[in-house]
Design an enzyme around this catalytic site. Sequence first.
Site, short mmCIF file in Angstrom:
data_model
loop_
_atom_site.label_atom_id
_atom_site.label_comp_id
_atom_site.label_asym_id
_atom_site.label_seq_id
_atom_site.Cartn_x
_atom_site.Cartn_y
_atom_site.Cartn_z
N ASP A 13 1.58 -6.98 -0.93
CA ASP A 13 1.42 -8.05 -1.92
C ASP A 13 1.65 -9.44 -1.34
OD1 ASP A 13 1.13 -6.02 -3.86
OD2 ASP A 13 3.30 -5.87 -4.04
N LYS A 16 -2.81 -10.97 1.04
CA LYS A 16 -3.84 -10.67 2.06
C LYS A 16 -5.24 -10.88 1.51
CE LYS A 16 -2.10 -6.54 2.69
NZ LYS A 16 -0.83 -6.70 2.00
N HIS A 41 -5.88 -6.08 -3.96
CA HIS A 41 -5.99 -7.41 -3.40
C HIS A 41 -6.55 -8.38 -4.45
CE1 HIS A 41 -6.02 -5.51 0.86
NE2 HIS A 41 -4.85 -5.46 0.27
N THR A 130 2.86 4.26 -6.44
CA THR A 130 1.91 3.70 -7.41
C THR A 130 1.36 4.80 -8.32
OG1 THR A 130 0.12 4.02 -5.82
CG2 THR A 130 1.19 1.86 -5.84
N SER A 414 -0.84 -21.24 2.31
CA SER A 414 -1.52 -21.21 1.02
C SER A 414 -0.63 -21.88 -0.04
CB SER A 414 -1.83 -19.75 0.65
OG SER A 414 -2.21 -19.68 -0.69
P1 IMP Z 1 2.33 4.98 -2.63
O1 IMP Z 1 1.63 4.19 -1.56
O2 IMP Z 1 1.66 4.92 -3.95
O3 IMP Z 1 2.67 6.36 -2.17
O4 IMP Z 1 3.76 4.28 -2.88
C1 IMP Z 1 4.79 4.24 -1.89
C2 IMP Z 1 5.51 2.90 -1.87
O5 IMP Z 1 4.62 1.90 -1.39
C3 IMP Z 1 5.97 2.40 -3.24
O6 IMP Z 1 7.17 1.67 -3.09
C4 IMP Z 1 4.84 1.49 -3.67
O7 IMP Z 1 5.27 0.52 -4.61
C5 IMP Z 1 4.52 0.84 -2.34
N1 IMP Z 1 3.16 0.32 -2.24
C6 IMP Z 1 2.04 1.01 -1.98
N2 IMP Z 1 0.98 0.17 -1.92
C7 IMP Z 1 1.45 -1.07 -2.11
C8 IMP Z 1 0.84 -2.37 -2.13
O8 IMP Z 1 -0.36 -2.56 -1.90
N3 IMP Z 1 1.68 -3.41 -2.39
C9 IMP Z 1 3.01 -3.24 -2.58
N4 IMP Z 1 3.60 -2.06 -2.56
C10 IMP Z 1 2.84 -0.98 -2.33
#
Ligand code: IMP
Length: 431
Positions: A13, A16, A41, A130, A414
């Site tokens: 977050d 990007k 994104h 997520t 930014s």
């Molecule tokens: P997963 O990728 O859904 O398995 O989640 C695993 C961890 O990564 C959790 O803490 C999610 O909140 C975090 N996470 C996964 N993708 C993102 C993202 O794009 N931004 C921020 N956190 C993410």
Amino acid sequence: MKTVAVVGAQWGDEGKGKVVDLLAADADVIVRFQGGNNAAHTLVVDDEKFILRLVPAGALHAGKVCVVGNGTVVDPIALMEEVDGLKRRGRLRDDSLLKLSYDAHMVMPYHRAIDHAREARAGSRAIGTTGFGIGPAYEDKMARTGLRFDDLTDFSAFKEKLERNIRDKNLYLKTLLKAKPVNGREILEQMSKVRTRLRRYLCDTAALLHEAVKAGRRILFEGAHGAMLDIDHGTYPYVTSSNCGACAIFGGAGIAPGELEAVLGISKAYTTRVGAGPFPTEIEGKLANMLREEGAEFGSATGRPRRIGWFDAVLARHAIRLNGMWGLALTKLDVLTGIDPLRIGTGYKMRAQSYAEIPPDRRLLAKVKPIYEEMPGWREDITQARSLSDLPANARRYLERIGELCGVRLAIVSVGASREATIVIENPFLA
Ligand code: IMP
């Protein structure tokens, strides 16, 4: 430089999407190489907001080739919905510009069901995923039971594999996770509906990229998540299920080491994370709420409020070292306007011990206390700044100090959500 990667330097977050969108203007090909629709994104173009989860951010520029590489895990239904959404808004009109790797793995409804059921059972040990089934899909890839897009070329073999997987997963869901099984017939019906559409995007993306490198075309690699969510180098087990750094490009896109010329790390001017896990510079209370509101810090994929903290130079140095970063883009500087004093985490301490780097035993990250340096803030609106000299002196000092502490050039700053609200100090494609 011709081949540039954009990767997250924090917990995802970092903004990007905006930076990729900005650099995509100078690129011919934009490539996703890891992760799935757990990424989200956010981009603002001509006051219109887009959230891209699987389609590379280059899709908002006409004529760019958008590649979804073999290292990604792709929910086929989510991909089709995203493509349809973009088409409805007049984007991604030309189907020949979207290239999906035959070798990418599919995220199936049983992966999502397992993700949810495990998190529910884990209670206070939950990772805070997520819920999009990303971890279970990567597990199947490694177990060599996953379904890849190349399986769609022979639908009766695909059906057989899918049915076998559904039988196994339903057994696991029912007996071990005490959760509802998935409906196999429904999944098959859905897949037979989207199959023809999906096949038109399939491509040997590694070969395509090889040709693009040879032809000297400009390629932008779009990382998802961030260094601290990396399965190997992040805050395990509170991480995602892929490598999120530049190292993932070689496996996940198929270009050779040595063909990547620059890595640009993206970091917020402060820090956020969603989900559970250690966060040394986390702040709570009124100030955190203010920054959360001001920075709209709610997950784009899940809507969850993000945890907020000060900029952490220790984590930034970790990400810079791992990725051999050429430069850093610092986002959301405008969100810090009005906060005085500002703090930067420069190291950690625990009892008599102090640390300039992440402690070798990563579990200590949950116990260390940050060492802070305070800096004066600024009150002026900076959203119209287009060069460093447009910024108030205190904002410039804050940026300079971050650059010094991180030992890397600041390439982009930014100051707002739109494409225009950006100070480009050095564009890696033009360097
Ligand atoms: P997963 O990728 O859904 O398995 O989640 C695993 C961890 O990564 C959790 O803490 C999610 O909140 C975090 N996470 C996964 N993708 C993102 C993202 O794009 N931004 C921020 N956190 C993410």
